[in-house]
Motif scaffolding. Structure first.
Motif, PDB file in Angstrom:
ATOM      1  N   LYS A   1      29.340   6.031  56.648  1.00 47.54           N
ATOM      2  CA  LYS A   1      27.999   6.620  56.479  1.00 47.54           C
ATOM      3  C   LYS A   1      26.943   5.862  57.269  1.00 47.54           C
ATOM      4  O   LYS A   1      25.961   6.452  57.727  1.00 47.54           O
ATOM      5  CB  LYS A   1      27.612   6.635  54.989  1.00 47.54           C
ATOM      6  N   ASN A   2      27.139   4.573  57.414  1.00 43.27           N
ATOM      7  CA  ASN A   2      26.127   3.749  58.078  1.00 43.27           C
ATOM      8  C   ASN A   2      26.298   3.692  59.588  1.00 43.27           C
ATOM      9  O   ASN A   2      25.491   3.073  60.279  1.00 43.27           O
ATOM     10  CB  ASN A   2      26.155   2.327  57.508  1.00 43.27           C
TER      11      ASN A   2
ATOM     12  N   GLU B   1      37.682   2.951  59.093  1.00 37.47           N
ATOM     13  CA  GLU B   1      36.762   1.907  58.628  1.00 37.47           C
ATOM     14  C   GLU B   1      37.019   0.591  59.350  1.00 37.47           C
ATOM     15  O   GLU B   1      36.078  -0.103  59.756  1.00 37.47           O
ATOM     16  CB  GLU B   1      36.882   1.731  57.113  1.00 37.47           C
TER      17      GLU B   1
ATOM     18  N   GLN C   1      31.803  10.929  53.853  1.00 35.75           N
ATOM     19  CA  GLN C   1      30.572  10.874  53.061  1.00 35.75           C
ATOM     20  C   GLN C   1      30.666   9.877  51.919  1.00 35.75           C
ATOM     21  O   GLN C   1      29.646   9.373  51.437  1.00 35.75           O
ATOM     22  CB  GLN C   1      30.242  12.270  52.528  1.00 35.75           C
TER      23      GLN C   1
ATOM     24  N   SER D   1      32.375   6.992  52.198  1.00 35.76           N
ATOM     25  CA  SER D   1      32.594   5.660  52.766  1.00 35.76           C
ATOM     26  C   SER D   1      31.266   5.034  53.181  1.00 35.76           C
ATOM     27  O   SER D   1      30.547   5.583  54.023  1.00 35.76           O
ATOM     28  CB  SER D   1      33.522   5.759  53.978  1.00 35.76           C
ATOM     29  N   GLU D   2      30.954   3.884  52.630  1.00 35.42           N
ATOM     30  CA  GLU D   2      29.716   3.194  53.004  1.00 35.42           C
ATOM     31  C   GLU D   2      29.760   2.771  54.467  1.00 35.42           C
ATOM     32  O   GLU D   2      28.747   2.802  55.163  1.00 35.42           O
ATOM     33  CB  GLU D   2      29.508   1.973  52.101  1.00 35.42           C
ATOM     34  N   VAL D   3      30.933   2.375  54.942  1.00 35.18           N
ATOM     35  CA  VAL D   3      31.060   1.937  56.335  1.00 35.18           C
ATOM     36  C   VAL D   3      30.787   3.094  57.294  1.00 35.18           C
ATOM     37  O   VAL D   3      29.998   2.972  58.241  1.00 35.18           O
ATOM     38  CB  VAL D   3      32.468   1.364  56.592  1.00 35.18           C
TER      39      VAL D   3
END
Length: 751
Positions: free
Chosen positions: A519-520, A484, A513, A515-517
């Motif tokens: 995934k984006n 991240e 899957q 982790s917002e970081v």
């Protein structure tokens, strides 16, 4: 009108019950006379002769009983049809036509066997030893490619026959699966790929609402896509898990009548009954319809009857009123079968236990041994509603996390044809001396590790100016927490190789899957190199990441370093300023380190110098391995405003930006020691200029020592072998680059 009908119906039901009861009483009496009870399993017969005799008698009686039952069921269905009832009358399996009316006693026997979803004694598949079994699958994209691996594992785990997989793929799945199977090297397994793009025109005219898109229609084209001399094939969806030997399914082809061309399991939901909601209008189907997750296709017969033209005509006719398909190819298969029921061979439902919500799948099994194939055909997948879903989920997870290396086993009595690569590896292995103290190091160099490229979704659009740079690094499970932070510091493309077991790869998947970081970020390519052997093949793992970078330039880093903010844009400008396209240069990014787990990251060179003076930061490895980065000349870097050239020195191992076609890392170096040093040495041998960038930096973050560095420090044998490998590397450089490489040997001796 209703009273006479109900009376006749009751009479026929009573007759059916009486026939079954009397038959079993007759069988019971006959067996009691012979001193044997039907309560005992036929598997317990004392002698082979007795078992054969008993089986022949029972089969004869069962055939008589089933013939009587079949006639009564036909009468029942005819009566129910006149009263507007469904053709199956509530019986699970379309029994009225499943027996196939154009049949002899053998067909009746087959139908009776197929209606039974539980058997007391296991029966050996009637497949010849070493008979080649063909399996076809349509696969497109990153996610489907992961699903295919689990499907293949479940098949390989149970199989006893050679296999030939036929994959209809898009470009993404082709790249992933071809690399995977090439590195997997499973004996007695052949793999062929077919370009889905060449088949799109065959089905692109069909409007399809299903989430599978155009690829959900590709199975209709298999008679054209697959080789013309291929006579039959098992066709599977990617979300299938096998719980038995696939040869048992292949053996069912021998039960087909002369007219049957397709084998399918009945659909276990109410979709085709048309009563799921108001105005629900499904495509036409025979009874409950059929599910196309598992198909037996008799290709030779399909071509003979003109399958391509027949399904097209069916689709064109139905689309005039239906306008689009809802369940992709399944709708067209069912409409075709509705018009041609004699062509279908109904499979027992345990060959496709469909785990979508509100299905009748629980009627397909009474014991675990009954299960053959599990089909996760709900969009919810593992979160589907079923009272036995925990058992099914655990079975699926078993294969998901199963060590694929264990499936590289030879089939007893079925020798596989050796590939050129396997012959080469065998020859290299035979040349090794098992008494050599460094045998394990040398053995690791020729180990072939399974590689799964692009484990997660990847999207990259090339920059138009040919200056793009990919950060290249490798890691294992203990460095996962760095991902991240790196993604926050580097906005450009990243190519990462992860050295993991099958189970760890699934842990990583769940981590990514969640982790917002991560995934984006779609421009990060994650490549799994699966664990095997006792060493960490660090340079092999690095090379996998390097080979799969998609930009003209690469930044060769380590995952425990954080690049300065803005380094991506700075490197792209430096590539242009230093004319990297027309010269051989390696741009050095100065490395620093902190001993603090919490660091206020410097936002500029001036801030970094201030932290360096205060003792918050240090030049990298200042305390333990100064010469690894001393040639960077940190004193000069403090005041430099333009790039400056430095000379190679022994043990120099900077982090550099080079062209993507640079030399690869030498894979003889595993674990700790000389893995980067040898690479920089070869860059120098190829006359790369080492240019230090004045306004770039990266900072090493603290972490626990690796297992490999602990082995290096504690094992004299490890250090001896590393020294031996160094000397052999020097000799190879001398042979490759001649007299120019002598300086490396001289420099090493002067240390």
């Amino acid at each position: 009108m209703h009273l006479p009908f109900r009376g006749r119906l009751k009479l026929l039901v009573a007759s059916l019950t009486a026939v079954i009861l009397l038959t079993w009483l007759y069988l019971l009496a006959g067996n009691l006379e012979n001193g044997r009870s039907l309560l005992l399993s036929p598997c317990l017969s004392e002698t082979p002769e007795a078992r054969v005799l008993e089986r022949a008698v029972l089969e004869s009686r069962v055939r008589e009983m089933e013939e009587e039952n079949r006639q009564i069921r036909l009468q029942l269905n005819q009566l129910q049809g006149t009263a507007g009832q469904p053709a199956d009358g509530g019986n699970y399996g379309n029994a009225a036509w499943g027996a196939s009316a154009d049949t002899g006693p053998e067909d009746v026997e087959n139908t009776a066997e197929e209606r039974a979803n539980h058997t007391e004694c296991p029966r050996s598949p009637t497949v010849l030893k070493c008979e080649l079994i063909h399996v076809a699958c349509v696969c497109a994209g990153h996610n489907a490619s992961r699903d295919v691996v689990t499907l293949v594992k479940s098949i390989l785990f149970h199989r006893r026959n050679p296999l030939h997989f036929h994959f209809i793929t898009d470009a993404v799945a082709n790249q992933i699966l071809s690399s995977l199977f090439q590195s997997w090297m499973v004996p007695s397994v052949q793999v062929s790929f077919y370009d889905a793009d060449e088949l799109k025109s065959e089905v692109s005219w069909i409007p399809n609402k299903h989430y599978s898109g155009i690829y959900g229609l590709m199975k209709l084209t298999l008679t054209k896509a697959l080789p013309s001399d291929l006579t039959k094939v098992i066709v599977l969806d990617t979300d299938i898990t096998f719980a038995t030997d696939i040869a048992e399914l292949w053996a069912i082809f021998r039960k087909f009548t002369d007219k049957q061309v397709i084998g399918l399991v009945e659909n276990q939901s109410d979709w085709y009954l048309g009563n799921l909601w108001k105005n629900h209008k499904p495509w036409p189907a025979l009874g409950r319809g059929f599910n196309t997750g598992v198909i037996l296709l008799y290709l030779e017969r399909l071509r003979r009857i003109g399958w391509e033209q027949m399904w097209r005509l069916t689709a064109e006719r139905e689309l005039m009123s239906m306008l689009s398909t809802s369940l992709a190819d399944q709708d067209i298969f069912n409409a075709f079968i509705k018009q041609n029921p004699v062509l279908v061979h109904q499979l027992p439902c345990f060959w496709n236990v469909q785990l979508s919500d509100h299905t009748r799948s629980e009627q397909c099994y009474t014991e675990v041994s009954d299960l053959k194939v599990i089909h996760w055909n709900s969009p919810k997948k593992l979160r589907v509603k079923n009272k036995h879903v925990e058992f099914f989920r655990n079975l699926y997870l078993t294969f998901l996390e199963y060590d694929g290396n264990l499936l590289r086993r030879e089939l007893f009595g079925c020798p596989s044809q050796a590939t050129s690569e396997s012959v080469r590896l065998q020859g290299a292995l035979e040349e090794l001396d098992e008494d050599d103290q460094c045998y394990d190091f040398r053995r690791e160099r020729i180990t072939v590790h399974r590689v799964h490229l692009y484990f997660l979704q990847y999207e990259y659009t090339p920059a138009g100016d040919d200056t793009d740079v990919t950060l290249v690094a490798q890691l294992s499970m203990d460095r996962l927490q760095m991902l991240e932070a790196i993604c926050k510091h580097w906005e450009g493309p990243i190519s990462l190789s992860l050295y993991m077991s099958d189970a760890e790869a699934q842990q990583f998947l769940r981590y990514a899957q969640a982790s917002e970081v991560l995934k984006n970020r779609k421009n990060v390519g994650y490549h799994i190199v699966y664990k095997e052997g006792q060493f960490y093949p660090v340079n092999l793992v690095r090379n996998v990441a390097l080979r799969n970078a998609n930009t003209p330039y690469v930044f060769l880093a380590d995952v425990d370093f954080l690049p300065m903010y803005g380094l991506y844009d700075y490197l792209r400008k430096s590539v242009v300023q230093l004319d990297m396209a027309n010269t051989k240069k390696a741009l050095v990014v100065p490395a620093f380190e902190t001993l603090r787990y919490r660091l206020s990251f410097p936002k500029s060179k001036a801030e970094l110098l201030s932290m360096l003076d205060m003792g918050t930061l240090y030049t990298f490895r200042y305390h333990v391995w100064t010469k690894g980065h001393a040639p960077t000349n940190y004193a000069k870097w403090r005041t430099a405003t333009t790039p400056y050239k430095v000379e190679w020195e022994a043990d120099f191992e900077p982090y550099v930006v080079v062209k993507r076609d640079c030399p690869e890392y030498d894979q003889r170096f595993v674990g700790f020691g000389w893995n980067k040093v040898s690479h920089i040495m070869e860059l120098d041998a190829q006359e790369y200029d080492l240019m230090v960038l004045p306004n770039a930096f990266m900072i090493h973050m603290p972490h626990a020592p690796s297992f490999d560095i602990s082995k290096f420090r504690s094992s004299p044998g490890y250090r001896y072998c590393l020294q031996t490998l160094k000397e052999e590397f020097h000799q190879d450089l001398s042979r490759k680059y001649g007299a120019a490489a002598l300086k490396y040997l001289t420099a090493q001796r002067n240390i």
